[in-house]
Design a protein around this motif. Structure first.
Motif, PDB file in Angstrom:
ATOM      1  N   ILE A 164       0.829  -1.200   0.000  1.00 41.16           N
ATOM      2  CA  ILE A 164       0.000   0.000   0.000  1.00 41.16           C
ATOM      3  C   ILE A 164       0.864   1.250   0.000  1.00 41.16           C
ATOM      4  N   LEU A 165       1.823   1.299   0.921  1.00 40.47           N
ATOM      5  CA  LEU A 165       2.656   2.492   1.071  1.00 40.47           C
ATOM      6  C   LEU A 165       3.591   2.685  -0.120  1.00 40.47           C
ATOM      7  N   LYS A 166       3.977   1.593  -0.762  1.00 40.41           N
ATOM      8  CA  LYS A 166       4.845   1.695  -1.933  1.00 40.41           C
ATOM      9  C   LYS A 166       4.085   2.154  -3.170  1.00 40.41           C
ATOM     10  N   GLU A 167       2.893   1.618  -3.374  1.00 41.17           N
ATOM     11  CA  GLU A 167       2.165   1.849  -4.621  1.00 41.17           C
ATOM     12  C   GLU A 167       1.253   3.070  -4.596  1.00 41.17           C
ATOM     13  N   VAL A 168       0.980   3.612  -3.402  1.00 41.55           N
ATOM     14  CA  VAL A 168       0.017   4.703  -3.296  1.00 41.55           C
ATOM     15  C   VAL A 168       0.463   5.946  -4.068  1.00 41.55           C
ATOM     16  N   ARG A 169       1.764   6.114  -4.228  1.00 40.83           N
ATOM     17  CA  ARG A 169       2.277   7.299  -4.928  1.00 40.83           C
ATOM     18  C   ARG A 169       1.943   7.286  -6.416  1.00 40.83           C
ATOM     19  N   ASN A 170       1.782   6.103  -6.976  1.00 45.54           N
ATOM     20  CA  ASN A 170       1.637   5.986  -8.423  1.00 45.54           C
ATOM     21  C   ASN A 170       0.204   5.794  -8.900  1.00 45.54           C
ATOM     22  N   TYR A 171      -0.672   5.320  -7.997  1.00 42.42           N
ATOM     23  CA  TYR A 171      -2.043   5.027  -8.417  1.00 42.42           C
ATOM     24  C   TYR A 171      -2.885   6.308  -8.346  1.00 42.42           C
ATOM     25  N   LYS A 172      -3.659   6.581  -9.369  1.00 44.11           N
ATOM     26  CA  LYS A 172      -4.433   7.818  -9.456  1.00 44.11           C
ATOM     27  C   LYS A 172      -5.927   7.552  -9.280  1.00 44.11           C
ATOM     28  N   HIS A 173      -6.587   8.501  -8.609  1.00 47.16           N
ATOM     29  CA  HIS A 173      -8.037   8.408  -8.461  1.00 47.16           C
ATOM     30  C   HIS A 173      -8.706   8.654  -9.806  1.00 47.16           C
ATOM     31  N   GLN A 174      -9.986   8.232  -9.898  1.00 48.44           N
ATOM     32  CA  GLN A 174     -10.745   8.413 -11.123  1.00 48.44           C
ATOM     33  C   GLN A 174     -12.123   8.980 -10.801  1.00 48.44           C
ATOM     34  N   PRO A 175     -12.685   9.767 -11.719  1.00 48.21           N
ATOM     35  CA  PRO A 175     -14.060  10.238 -11.520  1.00 48.21           C
ATOM     36  C   PRO A 175     -15.055   9.111 -11.754  1.00 48.21           C
ATOM     37  N   VAL A 176     -16.062   9.033 -10.887  1.00 53.01           N
ATOM     38  CA  VAL A 176     -17.077   7.987 -11.004  1.00 53.01           C
ATOM     39  C   VAL A 176     -18.444   8.583 -10.675  1.00 53.01           C
ATOM     40  N   LYS A 177     -19.481   7.873 -11.114  1.00 51.15           N
ATOM     41  CA  LYS A 177     -20.848   8.144 -10.678  1.00 51.15           C
ATOM     42  C   LYS A 177     -21.308   6.964  -9.831  1.00 51.15           C
ATOM     43  N   VAL A 178     -21.940   7.277  -8.710  1.00 50.98           N
ATOM     44  CA  VAL A 178     -22.372   6.244  -7.778  1.00 50.98           C
ATOM     45  C   VAL A 178     -23.847   6.441  -7.460  1.00 50.98           C
ATOM     46  N   TRP A 179     -24.613   5.361  -7.529  1.00 48.24           N
ATOM     47  CA  TRP A 179     -26.021   5.400  -7.140  1.00 48.24           C
ATOM     48  C   TRP A 179     -26.210   4.483  -5.932  1.00 48.24           C
ATOM     49  N   LEU A 180     -26.644   5.057  -4.820  1.00 45.81           N
ATOM     50  CA  LEU A 180     -26.970   4.256  -3.633  1.00 45.81           C
ATOM     51  C   LEU A 180     -27.913   5.045  -2.753  1.00 45.81           C
TER      52      LEU A 180
END
Length: 293
Positions: A164-180
């Protein structure tokens, strides 16, 4: 068929961290032969455990025991959903998420002895794009970590947190739509976890308030994550605490729909499944019988 209660043990011969243990010999030694008649079968390929479990349910076996890690447990449980046959677990993996949540002994001898005196209960199960899960499913970063973890020769919680701590720097968030819950959210998504049980495994708690019998999914949404927030989230998981509001938000619901701009990775009970741009997640209340202390 014997009049004694029937138990089928389904063994994944290559599962987990203790694959050299002679499970059949331990079963013979610790299972009460006066109470139970049993057979032992071995898996040969992916999905075989589901077939063997369905066969046992069709023959009205009382209990089917998954001997292996979380992947084996998921496969066996899939074959038992909606039947009168109960799932039992001899934990033999690195995470053992469902076994830990159900308080199944992690020591093999004690897990076998439980079969002599335990009881049957019922738990919820979930589906993500029609694939059943019993602890957690998720999209985004945790699925990415699952894919990396699957290729790692090192197991255990320490390795998981290090990744987690190693890979968190490289992974990017994405825009999403959520229905709940009759709401539509347009949001960033670094990770969205759908929790039926409290933890991923290894006592890493993603949703400490989750109740496996309440008919609700606990949804954990992490919109964005930097190194500091990753440290906070990792600490919260290890300490069995809800993550702070700066790291994660929680919702309870029975059904979630997610649409992403780009295909996102997803996992089922820690097993990486691929990626897609639409997700339908639902809960099936009290759909699986389990054998517990």
């Amino acid at each position: 068929m014997s009049k004694l209660p029937q138990i089928r043990f389904i063994i994944n011969p290559v599962s987990g961290t203790r694959s050299k243990v002679d499970v059949a010999a331990r079963i013979k030694l610790y299972l009460d032969q006066q109470k139970h008649d049993h057979d032992i079968v071995y898996t040969d390929y992916a999905g075989h455990a589901t077939e063997l479990a369905k066969d046992a349910a069709d023959q009205n076996y009382r209990i089917v025991v998954a001997v292996g890690g979380d992947g084996t447990v998921n496969e066996v449980a899939r074959g038992l959903i909606g039947t009168e046959t109960a799932l039992a677990i001899l934990p033999k993996g690195s995470g053992n998420g469902l076994a830990r949540h159900l308080q199944i002994p992690l020591q093999l001898n004690n897990a076998i002895k439980l079969l002599n005196k335990g009881q049957v209960s019922a738990i919820d199960s979930g589906t993500i794009n029609d694939l059943p899960f019993f602890t957690t499913a998720g999209i985004g970063f945790d699925a990415y970590i699952s894919s990396v973890f699957a290729g790692s020769t090192r197991r255990g919680l320490k390795t998981y947190v290090e990744l987690i701590l190693k890979e968190v720097r490289n992974y990017k968030h994405q825009p999403v739509k959520v229905w709940l819950n009759d709401q539509e959210l347009e949001t960033d998504c670094f990770v969205m976890a759908f929790a039926n049980a409290a933890q991923y495994g290894n006592n890493a708690y993603i949703a400490p308030m989750a109740d496996i019998r309440d008919g609700l999914l606990d949804v954990c949404l992490v919109r964005r994550l930097d190194v500091i927030k990753a440290l906070n989230l990792s600490y919260s998981m290890l300490a069995n605490k809800l993550a702070s509001s700066s790291s994660a938000e929680y919702f309870k619901t029975t059904h979630v729909k997610v649409k992403t701009q780009q295909p996102m990775l997803y996992h089922v009970d820690g097993e990486f499944k691929g990626k897609t741009d639409e997700f339908e997640v639902a809960l099936n209340p009290l759909s699986l019988k389990v054998f517990i202390p």
